[in-house]
Design a protein around this motif. Structure first.
Motif, PDB file in Angstrom:
ATOM      1  N   TYR A   1       0.804  -1.214   0.000  1.00  0.00           N
ATOM      2  CA  TYR A   1       0.000   0.000   0.000  1.00  0.00           C
ATOM      3  C   TYR A   1       0.844   1.275   0.000  1.00  0.00           C
ATOM      4  N   ILE A   2       1.690   1.436   0.990  1.00  0.00           N
ATOM      5  CA  ILE A   2       2.407   2.697   1.154  1.00  0.00           C
ATOM      6  C   ILE A   2       3.383   2.950   0.014  1.00  0.00           C
ATOM      7  N   HIS A   3       3.990   1.899  -0.517  1.00  0.00           N
ATOM      8  CA  HIS A   3       4.913   2.107  -1.633  1.00  0.00           C
ATOM      9  C   HIS A   3       4.210   2.689  -2.853  1.00  0.00           C
ATOM     10  N   PHE A   4       2.910   2.446  -2.970  1.00  0.00           N
ATOM     11  CA  PHE A   4       2.206   3.058  -4.090  1.00  0.00           C
ATOM     12  C   PHE A   4       2.238   4.578  -3.986  1.00  0.00           C
ATOM     13  N   LEU A   5       2.141   5.122  -2.775  1.00  0.00           N
ATOM     14  CA  LEU A   5       2.226   6.572  -2.605  1.00  0.00           C
ATOM     15  C   LEU A   5       3.552   7.086  -3.137  1.00  0.00           C
ATOM     16  N   MET A   6       4.623   6.369  -2.855  1.00  0.00           N
ATOM     17  CA  MET A   6       5.946   6.795  -3.304  1.00  0.00           C
ATOM     18  C   MET A   6       6.065   6.693  -4.821  1.00  0.00           C
ATOM     19  N   VAL A   7       5.613   5.576  -5.379  1.00  0.00           N
ATOM     20  CA  VAL A   7       5.690   5.405  -6.830  1.00  0.00           C
ATOM     21  C   VAL A   7       4.824   6.450  -7.536  1.00  0.00           C
ATOM     22  N   ALA A   8       3.616   6.676  -7.051  1.00  0.00           N
ATOM     23  CA  ALA A   8       2.745   7.681  -7.656  1.00  0.00           C
ATOM     24  C   ALA A   8       3.371   9.063  -7.555  1.00  0.00           C
ATOM     25  N   GLY A   9       4.002   9.364  -6.414  1.00  0.00           N
ATOM     26  CA  GLY A   9       4.675  10.648  -6.263  1.00  0.00           C
ATOM     27  C   GLY A   9       5.796  10.826  -7.266  1.00  0.00           C
ATOM     28  N   ILE A  10       6.579   9.771  -7.474  1.00  0.00           N
ATOM     29  CA  ILE A  10       7.673   9.842  -8.444  1.00  0.00           C
ATOM     30  C   ILE A  10       7.132  10.067  -9.857  1.00  0.00           C
ATOM     31  N   ILE A  11       6.051   9.373 -10.212  1.00  0.00           N
ATOM     32  CA  ILE A  11       5.500   9.505 -11.561  1.00  0.00           C
ATOM     33  C   ILE A  11       4.912  10.900 -11.767  1.00  0.00           C
ATOM     34  N   LEU A  12       4.264  11.450 -10.756  1.00  0.00           N
ATOM     35  CA  LEU A  12       3.775  12.824 -10.868  1.00  0.00           C
ATOM     36  C   LEU A  12       4.936  13.797 -11.026  1.00  0.00           C
ATOM     37  N   ALA A  13       6.001  13.599 -10.257  1.00  0.00           N
ATOM     38  CA  ALA A  13       7.179  14.454 -10.392  1.00  0.00           C
ATOM     39  C   ALA A  13       7.777  14.335 -11.789  1.00  0.00           C
TER      40      ALA A  13
ATOM     41  N   LEU B   1       4.023  14.096  -2.197  1.00  0.00           N
ATOM     42  CA  LEU B   1       3.401  12.787  -1.982  1.00  0.00           C
ATOM     43  C   LEU B   1       4.458  11.726  -1.695  1.00  0.00           C
ATOM     44  N   TYR B   2       5.580  11.797  -2.396  1.00  0.00           N
ATOM     45  CA  TYR B   2       6.686  10.875  -2.148  1.00  0.00           C
ATOM     46  C   TYR B   2       7.171  11.009  -0.711  1.00  0.00           C
ATOM     47  N   LEU B   3       7.323  12.241  -0.234  1.00  0.00           N
ATOM     48  CA  LEU B   3       7.776  12.463   1.137  1.00  0.00           C
ATOM     49  C   LEU B   3       6.759  11.941   2.153  1.00  0.00           C
ATOM     50  N   VAL B   4       5.479  12.169   1.891  1.00  0.00           N
ATOM     51  CA  VAL B   4       4.439  11.647   2.779  1.00  0.00           C
ATOM     52  C   VAL B   4       4.485  10.123   2.815  1.00  0.00           C
ATOM     53  N   GLY B   5       4.727   9.498   1.644  1.00  0.00           N
ATOM     54  CA  GLY B   5       4.877   8.050   1.612  1.00  0.00           C
ATOM     55  C   GLY B   5       6.037   7.581   2.472  1.00  0.00           C
ATOM     56  N   LEU B   6       7.160   8.287   2.406  1.00  0.00           N
ATOM     57  CA  LEU B   6       8.308   7.934   3.245  1.00  0.00           C
ATOM     58  C   LEU B   6       7.982   8.075   4.729  1.00  0.00           C
ATOM     59  N   VAL B   7       7.257   9.137   5.063  1.00  0.00           N
ATOM     60  CA  VAL B   7       6.857   9.344   6.469  1.00  0.00           C
ATOM     61  C   VAL B   7       5.958   8.205   6.933  1.00  0.00           C
ATOM     62  N   ALA B   8       4.986   7.827   6.096  1.00  0.00           N
ATOM     63  CA  ALA B   8       4.078   6.736   6.452  1.00  0.00           C
ATOM     64  C   ALA B   8       4.830   5.408   6.541  1.00  0.00           C
ATOM     65  N   PHE B   9       5.777   5.196   5.654  1.00  0.00           N
ATOM     66  CA  PHE B   9       6.586   3.971   5.654  1.00  0.00           C
ATOM     67  C   PHE B   9       7.353   3.834   6.961  1.00  0.00           C
ATOM     68  N   ARG B  10       7.980   4.916   7.375  1.00  0.00           N
ATOM     69  CA  ARG B  10       8.710   4.898   8.641  1.00  0.00           C
ATOM     70  C   ARG B  10       7.765   4.699   9.821  1.00  0.00           C
TER      71      ARG B  10
ATOM     72  N   VAL C   1       8.711   1.754  12.353  1.00  0.00           N
ATOM     73  CA  VAL C   1       9.386   2.058  13.619  1.00  0.00           C
ATOM     74  C   VAL C   1       8.554   2.931  14.549  1.00  0.00           C
ATOM     75  N   ARG C   2       7.314   3.209  14.149  1.00  0.00           N
ATOM     76  CA  ARG C   2       6.366   3.928  15.012  1.00  0.00           C
ATOM     77  C   ARG C   2       6.849   5.308  15.406  1.00  0.00           C
ATOM     78  N   SER C   3       7.509   5.998  14.489  1.00  0.00           N
ATOM     79  CA  SER C   3       7.916   7.383  14.740  1.00  0.00           C
ATOM     80  C   SER C   3       7.721   8.178  13.455  1.00  0.00           C
ATOM     81  N   VAL C   4       7.587   9.489  13.597  1.00  0.00           N
ATOM     82  CA  VAL C   4       7.322  10.370  12.462  1.00  0.00           C
ATOM     83  C   VAL C   4       8.570  11.188  12.159  1.00  0.00           C
ATOM     84  N   ASN C   5       8.942  11.233  10.893  1.00  0.00           N
ATOM     85  CA  ASN C   5      10.026  12.107  10.458  1.00  0.00           C
ATOM     86  C   ASN C   5       9.417  13.479  10.159  1.00  0.00           C
ATOM     87  N   TRP C   6       9.467  14.355  11.153  1.00  0.00           N
ATOM     88  CA  TRP C   6       8.804  15.647  11.029  1.00  0.00           C
ATOM     89  C   TRP C   6       9.479  16.551  10.004  1.00  0.00           C
TER      90      TRP C   6
END
Length: 396
Positions: free
Chosen positions: A277-289, A318-327, A331-336
Motif C-alpha cells: 500500500y504505502i509504496h504506491f504513494l511513493m511510486v505515484a509521487g515519483i510519476i507525478l514528479a 506525496l513521495y515524502l508523505v509516503g516515506l513518512v508513512a513507511f517509517r 518504527v512507530r515514529s514520524v520524520n517531522w
C-alpha cells in the motif's frame, strides 16, 4: 528413481522459493512495468488536466496492484522452476498489451485494456492455486483473493462499455474492492521471503526514478540551451535526493524490521501495509514528479501551468508523505522534517505558477538536499551502523 508421472508433475508444477535474491526472470518481468509507467506518464502528459491526472493515477494504481500480486507470488514460488516461468511469460505478454492500451484506455481501447488486465490477474491466481495445493491456509487466502479479483475484473470489463466519466467511477470502485481484499479475507495464510520482498520493492522504486530520468530527456525534445542544461541538472538533483531519502537508511532499516518480525500474520500485515500500500504513494509521487519535470524542461523560462506545477510539487510532496508513512508503520515514529518539507512544497504551488520553471526546479532541489544534509549529519554514527552493521538508528 522418479516415475514418469512424478517427473511430469514437477515440470508442470512449482517449487517454493528458497533464496532472498531477486532472480533474472523477475527483473525481466519488471521490464514490462517500465513500459506501463512510461505510458502512464504519457497519458497524463497528453492530457495535462485534472481529469488527465486522475485517469493516469487510476491506471497506475490498477497496474501497480497487479504487479504487487506478482511480487507476493514470486516471494512464495521460485519463478524459474517448473511451469511457472511459462505462465510468467504469458502474463508478461498480457501486461504488455495492457500497457500498450493505456493511452487509449479511456477512449477506444477500454475493453482491450480490461481484458488484457484480466488475463494478467487470472494467471496470477492460477499460479497461487498451484502454490497452495498442499497448504490449506494459503488455499483459503487464494480463494478469497480470486473472488475479489473476479469481481474487480468483471467491473473493469463492464465499465469499458461506459462513457469516460462513468467508466472512471466503475473502475475506481473495482480498484477499491480489489485492494480491500487482503483486509477482508485475512492475512494469516500468505507467505513471503522478507529479504526478497523488500529488495523487489526497492527495485521498483529505482524503475520509477528511471522513468523520471527518461521524462527529462523526452521533455527536452532533442534541444539544448544553458537553461535546459541547468533544468536537467536540477532535475537529476531532485531525483538523486529522492533516491537518497529511501535507499541511504530507510530501505535498510525497513528490510531488517520485516525480517525480524515474527513469521505469519504480523509479518504479512507489515509487508501488506508498508510495501503493497504505502509504496504506491511513493511510486505515484515519483510519476507525478516525472510529469512535472517533463512539462518543465522544455520551457524553463516560462512559469509553470497549474497542473504541471501541482504534478512537480505535489508529486515530490506525496513521495515524502509516503516515506513518512513507511517509517511510521515500521518504527512507530514520524520524520517531522520530511513531513514539514511536504507541506512547504504544497504551499509553494501559487509561487510556482509565477516564477520561471527553472527557478522552481532549483528551489525544490535545494530544499530536498537541505533536508538530506541535515538528516545525514543528525544520524551521525547511527547511520554508519545501519549501512555497515546491524544496528538500527535511534528514532528521531
Amino acid at each position: 528413481m522418479a516415475t514418469a508421472s512424478e517427473t511430469r508433475r514437477s515440470r508442470l508444477g512449482a517449487a517454493f522459493r528458497q533464496s532472498d535474491q531477486v532472480m533474472p526472470l523477475e527483473l525481466f518481468f519488471d521490464l514490462v512495468f517500465v513500459l506501463a509507467i512510461t505510458q502512464c506518464t504519457s497519458l497524463m502528459s497528453d492530457d495535462p488536466t485534472w481529469r488527465g491526472i486522475g485517469h493516469g493515477l487510476l491506471i497506475l494504481a490498477l497496474l501497480w496492484w497487479s504487479w504487487v500480486g506478482y511480487a507476493w507470488l514470486t516471494s512464495v514460488l521460485d519463478p524459474e522452476e517448473g511451469g511457472v516461468r511459462i505462465v510468467l511469460f504469458a502474463a508478461m505478454a498480457a501486461f504488455l498489451i495492457a500497457a500498450i492500451c493505456e493511452p487509449e484506455a479511456f477512449d477506444g481501447l477500454a475493453l482491450e485494456f480490461a481484458v488484457a488486465y484480466g488475463a494478467v490477474r487470472v494467471a496470477h491466481i492460477g499460479l497461487f492455486v498451484i502454490a497452495s495445493r498442499d497448504d490449506p491456509g494459503l488455499r483459503r487466502s487464494t480463494v478469497g483473493l480470486g473472488i475479489g479479483m473476479a469481481i474487480g475484473v468483471g467491473l473493469l470489463i463492464a465499465g469499458s462499455f461506459l462513457d469516460a466519466g462513468p467508466r472512471a467511477a466503475v473502475w475506481g470502485l473495482a480498484l477499491v474492492l480489489d485492494m480491500a481484499n487482503p483486509y477482508l479475507f485475512g492475512s494469516e495464510g500468505w507467505h513471503l521471503v522478507p529479504g526478497h520482498f523488500a529488495e523487489r520493492h526497492g527495485l521498483i522504486i529505482i524503475i520509477a526514478l528511471g522513468e523520471s530520468i527518461v521524462a527529462i530527456g523526452v521533455g527536452a525534445g532533442g534541444e539544448m540551451s544553458w537553461g535546459i542544461a541547468g533544468a536537467a541538472a536540477a532535475g537529476i538533483a531532485i531525483l538523486a535526493a529522492m533516491w537518497w531519502m529511501y535507499f541511504d537508511v530507510v530501505a535498510l532499516v525497513s528490510a531488517r524490521r520485516l525480517a525480524d518480525t515474527p513469521e505469519g500474520r504480523v509479518r504479512n500485515e507489515l509487508a501488506r501495509d508498508s510495501y503493497s500500500y504505502i509504496h504506491f504513494l511513493m511510486v505515484a509521487g515519483i510519476i507525478l514528479a516525472a510529469l512535472g519535470l517533463k512539462k518543465t524542461i522544455g520551457h524553463v523560462d516560462d512559469p509553470l501551468e497549474t497542473v504541471p506545477a501541482f504534478a512537480l510539487l505535489g508529486g515530490v510532496a506525496l513521495y515524502l508523505v509516503g516515506l513518512v508513512a513507511f517509517r511510521l508503520r515500521h518504527v512507530r515514529s514520524v520524520n517531522w522534517r520530511r513531513f514539514a518539507l511536504a507541506v512547504v512544497l504544497v504551499a509553494l504551488l501559487p509561487a510556482a505558477t509565477e516564477l520561471p520553471a527553472l527557478a522552481v526546479i532549483a528551489i525544490v532541489a535545494a530544499l530536498l538536499w537541505a533536508v538530506v544534509t541535515i538528516e545525514t549529519r543528525a544520524y551521525g554514527e547511527g547511520r554508519a551502523n545501519v549501512r555497515h552493521g546491524d544496528a538500527f538508528p535511534a528514532a528521531r
